[in-house]
Design a protein around this motif. Structure first.
Motif, PDB file in Angstrom:
ATOM      1  N   PRO A  22       0.918  -1.020  -0.049  1.00  0.00           N
ATOM      2  CA  PRO A  22       0.011  -0.017  -0.110  1.00  0.00           C
ATOM      3  C   PRO A  22       0.689   1.348   0.000  1.00  0.00           C
ATOM      4  O   PRO A  22       1.784   1.242   0.643  1.00  0.00           O
ATOM      5  CB  PRO A  22      -0.906  -0.189   1.331  1.00  0.00           C
ATOM      6  CG  PRO A  22      -0.692  -1.505   1.604  1.00  0.00           C
ATOM      7  CD  PRO A  22       0.595  -2.261   1.125  1.00  0.00           C
ATOM      8  N   PRO A  23       0.455   2.143  -0.521  1.00  0.00           N
ATOM      9  CA  PRO A  23       1.183   3.469  -0.889  1.00  0.00           C
ATOM     10  C   PRO A  23       1.173   4.288   0.540  1.00  0.00           C
ATOM     11  O   PRO A  23       0.372   4.172   1.190  1.00  0.00           O
ATOM     12  CB  PRO A  23       0.675   4.208  -2.031  1.00  0.00           C
ATOM     13  CG  PRO A  23      -0.505   3.651  -2.330  1.00  0.00           C
ATOM     14  CD  PRO A  23      -0.911   2.267  -1.507  1.00  0.00           C
ATOM     15  N   LEU A  24       1.999   5.321   0.801  1.00  0.00           N
ATOM     16  CA  LEU A  24       2.291   5.742   2.086  1.00  0.00           C
ATOM     17  C   LEU A  24       0.875   6.627   2.387  1.00  0.00           C
ATOM     18  O   LEU A  24       0.419   6.793   3.394  1.00  0.00           O
ATOM     19  CB  LEU A  24       3.242   6.841   2.217  1.00  0.00           C
ATOM     20  CG  LEU A  24       4.704   6.115   2.350  1.00  0.00           C
ATOM     21  CD1 LEU A  24       5.654   7.024   2.227  1.00  0.00           C
ATOM     22  CD2 LEU A  24       4.594   5.392   3.557  1.00  0.00           C
ATOM     23  N   THR A  25       0.202   7.222   1.384  1.00  0.00           N
ATOM     24  CA  THR A  25      -0.861   8.088   1.340  1.00  0.00           C
ATOM     25  C   THR A  25      -2.047   7.063   2.064  1.00  0.00           C
ATOM     26  O   THR A  25      -2.790   7.314   3.030  1.00  0.00           O
ATOM     27  CB  THR A  25      -1.655   8.435   0.227  1.00  0.00           C
ATOM     28  OG1 THR A  25      -1.494   7.391  -0.822  1.00  0.00           O
ATOM     29  CG2 THR A  25      -0.625   9.640  -0.519  1.00  0.00           C
ATOM     30  N   VAL A  26      -2.154   5.782   1.628  1.00  0.00           N
ATOM     31  CA  VAL A  26      -3.111   4.963   2.496  1.00  0.00           C
ATOM     32  C   VAL A  26      -2.764   4.519   3.852  1.00  0.00           C
ATOM     33  O   VAL A  26      -3.729   4.571   4.809  1.00  0.00           O
ATOM     34  CB  VAL A  26      -3.065   3.684   1.658  1.00  0.00           C
ATOM     35  CG1 VAL A  26      -4.014   2.549   2.230  1.00  0.00           C
ATOM     36  CG2 VAL A  26      -3.772   3.664   0.144  1.00  0.00           C
ATOM     37  N   TRP A  27      -1.413   4.334   3.917  1.00  0.00           N
ATOM     38  CA  TRP A  27      -0.908   4.247   5.415  1.00  0.00           C
ATOM     39  C   TRP A  27      -1.238   5.364   6.386  1.00  0.00           C
ATOM     40  O   TRP A  27      -1.794   5.152   7.434  1.00  0.00           O
ATOM     41  CB  TRP A  27       0.362   3.823   5.492  1.00  0.00           C
ATOM     42  CG  TRP A  27       0.805   2.934   5.257  1.00  0.00           C
ATOM     43  CD1 TRP A  27       1.461   2.157   3.924  1.00  0.00           C
ATOM     44  CD2 TRP A  27       1.114   1.579   6.284  1.00  0.00           C
ATOM     45  NE1 TRP A  27       1.728   0.878   4.184  1.00  0.00           N
ATOM     46  CE2 TRP A  27       1.521   0.469   5.622  1.00  0.00           C
ATOM     47  CE3 TRP A  27       0.866   1.284   7.371  1.00  0.00           C
ATOM     48  CZ2 TRP A  27       1.637  -0.808   5.986  1.00  0.00           C
ATOM     49  CZ3 TRP A  27       0.880   0.189   8.054  1.00  0.00           C
ATOM     50  CH2 TRP A  27       1.381  -0.934   7.363  1.00  0.00           C
ATOM     51  N   PHE A  28      -1.007   6.656   5.897  1.00  0.00           N
ATOM     52  CA  PHE A  28      -1.337   7.816   6.567  1.00  0.00           C
ATOM     53  C   PHE A  28      -2.887   7.889   7.010  1.00  0.00           C
ATOM     54  O   PHE A  28      -3.312   8.517   7.925  1.00  0.00           O
ATOM     55  CB  PHE A  28      -0.868   9.045   6.132  1.00  0.00           C
ATOM     56  CG  PHE A  28       0.654   9.134   5.866  1.00  0.00           C
ATOM     57  CD1 PHE A  28       1.383   8.653   6.833  1.00  0.00           C
ATOM     58  CD2 PHE A  28       1.249   9.741   4.856  1.00  0.00           C
ATOM     59  CE1 PHE A  28       2.670   8.542   6.702  1.00  0.00           C
ATOM     60  CE2 PHE A  28       2.742   9.592   4.780  1.00  0.00           C
ATOM     61  CZ  PHE A  28       3.514   9.206   5.964  1.00  0.00           C
ATOM     62  N   ALA A  29      -3.712   7.402   5.672  1.00  0.00           N
ATOM     63  CA  ALA A  29      -5.239   7.484   5.949  1.00  0.00           C
ATOM     64  C   ALA A  29      -5.703   6.584   7.207  1.00  0.00           C
ATOM     65  O   ALA A  29      -6.214   6.766   8.112  1.00  0.00           O
ATOM     66  CB  ALA A  29      -5.893   7.269   4.991  1.00  0.00           C
ATOM     67  N   ALA A  30      -4.958   5.468   7.142  1.00  0.00           N
ATOM     68  CA  ALA A  30      -5.204   4.333   8.215  1.00  0.00           C
ATOM     69  C   ALA A  30      -4.701   4.929   9.620  1.00  0.00           C
ATOM     70  O   ALA A  30      -5.500   4.733  10.475  1.00  0.00           O
ATOM     71  CB  ALA A  30      -4.440   3.077   7.560  1.00  0.00           C
ATOM     72  N   ALA A  31      -3.626   5.353   9.603  1.00  0.00           N
ATOM     73  CA  ALA A  31      -3.237   6.103  10.850  1.00  0.00           C
ATOM     74  C   ALA A  31      -4.033   7.002  11.458  1.00  0.00           C
ATOM     75  O   ALA A  31      -4.355   7.135  12.580  1.00  0.00           O
ATOM     76  CB  ALA A  31      -1.672   6.568  10.770  1.00  0.00           C
ATOM     77  N   TRP A  32      -4.649   7.791  10.410  1.00  0.00           N
ATOM     78  CA  TRP A  32      -5.580   8.985  10.836  1.00  0.00           C
ATOM     79  C   TRP A  32      -6.923   8.348  11.427  1.00  0.00           C
ATOM     80  O   TRP A  32      -7.308   8.722  12.488  1.00  0.00           O
ATOM     81  CB  TRP A  32      -5.768   9.841   9.762  1.00  0.00           C
ATOM     82  CG  TRP A  32      -6.792  10.958   9.990  1.00  0.00           C
ATOM     83  CD1 TRP A  32      -7.058  12.053  10.825  1.00  0.00           C
ATOM     84  CD2 TRP A  32      -8.338  10.858   9.555  1.00  0.00           C
ATOM     85  NE1 TRP A  32      -8.190  12.720  10.851  1.00  0.00           N
ATOM     86  CE2 TRP A  32      -8.713  12.050  10.326  1.00  0.00           C
ATOM     87  CE3 TRP A  32      -9.035   9.805   9.133  1.00  0.00           C
ATOM     88  CZ2 TRP A  32     -10.205  12.071  10.093  1.00  0.00           C
ATOM     89  CZ3 TRP A  32     -10.300   9.976   8.868  1.00  0.00           C
ATOM     90  CH2 TRP A  32     -10.937  10.982   9.413  1.00  0.00           C
ATOM     91  N   TYR A  33      -7.344   7.483  10.631  1.00  0.00           N
ATOM     92  CA  TYR A  33      -8.682   6.808  11.204  1.00  0.00           C
ATOM     93  C   TYR A  33      -8.468   5.972  12.162  1.00  0.00           C
ATOM     94  O   TYR A  33      -9.584   6.238  13.113  1.00  0.00           O
ATOM     95  CB  TYR A  33      -8.959   5.877   9.813  1.00  0.00           C
ATOM     96  CG  TYR A  33     -10.425   5.209  10.324  1.00  0.00           C
ATOM     97  CD1 TYR A  33     -11.516   6.162  10.081  1.00  0.00           C
ATOM     98  CD2 TYR A  33     -10.696   3.959  10.535  1.00  0.00           C
ATOM     99  CE1 TYR A  33     -13.025   5.496  10.196  1.00  0.00           C
ATOM    100  CE2 TYR A  33     -11.923   3.316  10.507  1.00  0.00           C
ATOM    101  CZ  TYR A  33     -12.959   4.151  10.491  1.00  0.00           C
ATOM    102  OH  TYR A  33     -14.223   3.577  10.905  1.00  0.00           O
TER     103      TYR A  33
END
Length: 103
Positions: A22-33
């Motif tokens: 997964p790209p970092l943007t998806v990782w950051f979205a998961a961390a935010w969620y």
């Protein structure tokens, strides 16, 4: 590319993001969620919100995000040796059925 050894290097090497698709943007979205939810999230909920292709990807991401939140084993050793009972009491919540029998 490293200038001294000519090997390929990555900015995510040695982190929870290394060796993942997964790209970092998806990782950051998961961390935010994960941090925005009051009662925590499930892997299935993460898969649905981020529209991930598989449950396994959501589980892996959630597992790695949780593991990054916990201290490593080496930093726990002095606390376990010195305060084993305290450490176990903090990590273990006794079921209500058993609590009533102990009183």
């Amino acid at each position: 590319m490293c200038t001294s050894c000519s090997k390929r290097i990555s900015s995510t090497a040695g982190t929870i993001f290394s060796d993942t698709r997964p790209p970092l943007t998806v990782w950051f979205a998961a961390a935010w969620y994960l941090t925005s939810q009051k009662n925590g999230i499930s892997s299935l909920g993460l898969q649905r919100v981020l529209e991930l292709g598989s449950y396994q990807t959501a589980w892996m991401m959630l597992h790695r995000l949780h593991s990054a939140d916990k201290p490593q084993w080496n930093s726990l050793v002095p606390h376990i040796v010195g305060n084993q009972v305290t450490w176990i009491a903090l990590k273990f919540k006794m079921p209500r059925k058993i609590q009533g029998k102990l009183r």
